[in-house]
Design an enzyme around this catalytic site. Structure first.
Site, PDB file in Angstrom:
ATOM      1  N   HIS A  73       0.909  -1.360   0.184  1.00 40.45           N
ATOM      2  CA  HIS A  73      -0.294  -0.075  -0.013  1.00 40.45           C
ATOM      3  C   HIS A  73       0.930   1.271   0.169  1.00 40.45           C
ATOM      4  O   HIS A  73       0.113   2.423   0.709  1.00 40.45           O
ATOM      5  CB  HIS A  73      -0.533   0.306   1.420  1.00 40.45           C
TER       6      HIS A  73
ATOM      7  N   HIS B 287      -6.488  -2.166 -11.427  1.00 39.70           N
ATOM      8  CA  HIS B 287      -6.486  -2.185 -10.602  1.00 39.70           C
ATOM      9  C   HIS B 287      -8.281  -1.312 -10.688  1.00 39.70           C
ATOM     10  O   HIS B 287      -8.246  -0.164 -11.519  1.00 39.70           O
ATOM     11  CB  HIS B 287      -5.468  -0.339 -10.152  1.00 39.70           C
TER      12      HIS B 287
END
Length: 342
Positions: A145, A245
């Site tokens: 992340h 994504h």
């Protein structure tokens, strides 16, 4: 971004919607300042709408207009856990029982540049619990992340080796991609990144460096179908896989699937069904026909309807727009009070 869309539409009002390539170049190249999340997200939304219009004009799914499909379906993965992962083993078993064969989870909470090995051990324990609960067949992606800095990313990448992961994602923030060279020397796990990269020019150096194995452009932020088709082709030339994504809504997912249908290097698709961000409504709530995204045996079929292949329940969209939202990233701080990456 809303203001940007309104400004860009001034160029397009009254123009032929079928000239998508020309419109894309006008919106991108006619501005002095280029790139970045706001402009490229605005162009992405307009681009997706233009492809939907064109597909409906020709009564064909978008993938047919991009050269036709090279696959009928694509594997999908499910998110488990939240931003601060805890009981991921139970959640992993639950989505596996739903038919998913791949998951993605956050690897850690916040980490300082140099941090305690206790946090590394906690990550290892979570992965071990998932493997114990679900076995070796479940494919696992671990998302760093961008909250991990290079010194700790090297340690994590090496320590995670025994779990035979599908990939590690964003081991460092995109602005620190040069660090991937060193991280790659510490692991054989495939490295994925790209959700915070917005054009083929952002990806150019990354691909040339040869340190990434999977790219993850977001079709709602990286210029839409037009741009991401080119990014995918660039990656294929470097023998790099594509996994767009998409922790987003049904239009975004439909756009991804149209691209996946035509990209030989696409191997798995992120999707947001049941994701922890969806508190008041979920992916399928916005669709007139939720069956268009039927998941079976860990795969989803490519939508066959004209355009993007989805019909949106616009009344529901307007209802939710009236309610509105004011979502903001969480603000995380380290124990010493300094700001941490979320």
């Amino acid at each position: 971004m809303k203001a940007c869309v309104h400004e860009l539409m001034e160029y397009l009002t009254g123009k032929d919607p079928l000239r998508i390539e020309d419109h894309w170049n006008l919106l991108y190249r006619s501005g002095f300042y280029r790139g970045g999340p706001i402009l490229m997200s605005a162009i992405a939304g307009i681009d997706q709408a233009l492809w939907d219009i064109k597909g409906k004009y020709y009564h064909a799914p978008v993938y047919q207009l991009l050269g036709g499909a090279c696959r009928d379906s694509i594997r999908v993965y499910s998110w488990i856990g939240g931003d601060r992962p805890s009981d991921v083993a139970r959640e992993a078993k639950k989505v596996m029982d739903m038919g998913f064969t791949a998951i993605k989870m956050n690897g850690t909470e916040e980490l300082q540049y140099i941090d305690s090995y206790r946090k590394i051990d906690e990550t290892i324990a979570r992965l071990a619990a998932v493997r114990d609960a679900c076995g070796k067949e479940l494919s696992i992606g671990v998302d760093f992340h961008g909250r991990v800095h290079k010194p700790m990313a090297k340690i994590l990448a090496k320590e995670l080796e025994p779990f035979r992961l599908m990939f590690i994602e964003e081991p460092v923030l995109a602005e620190n991609n040069e660090a991937l060279r060193e991280i790659a020397r510490h692991t054989s796990i495939p490295i994925a990144t790209g959700e915070r990269m917005y054009s083929r020019w952002d990806f150019k150096g990354l691909l040339a460096d040869g340190v990434v194995d999977i790219i993850q452009p977001d079709l709602s932020h990286a210029g839409g179908i037009t741009e991401c088709k080119k990014i995918a082709a660039m990656a294929e030339a470097y023998d790099v896989a594509l996994a767009p994504h998409c922790p987003l809504g049904p239009i975004a997912l439909a756009a991804c699937l149209q691209l996946d249908a035509t990209a030989h290097n696409a191997f798995i698709q992120e999707q947001s069904l049941g994701i922890h961000y969806n508190e008041s409504n979920d992916l399928l709530d916005y669709l007139s026909n939720p069956a268009v995204f039927t998941y079976q045996d860990g795969y989803v079929q490519i939508p066959q309807g004209p355009g993007l292949g989805v019909e949106i329940n616009e009344e529901y969209v307007r209802k939710m727009a009236e309610a509105g939202h004011n979502w903001r990233n969480p603000v995380w701080r380290h124990q010493d009070g300094s700001i941490a990456e979320w």
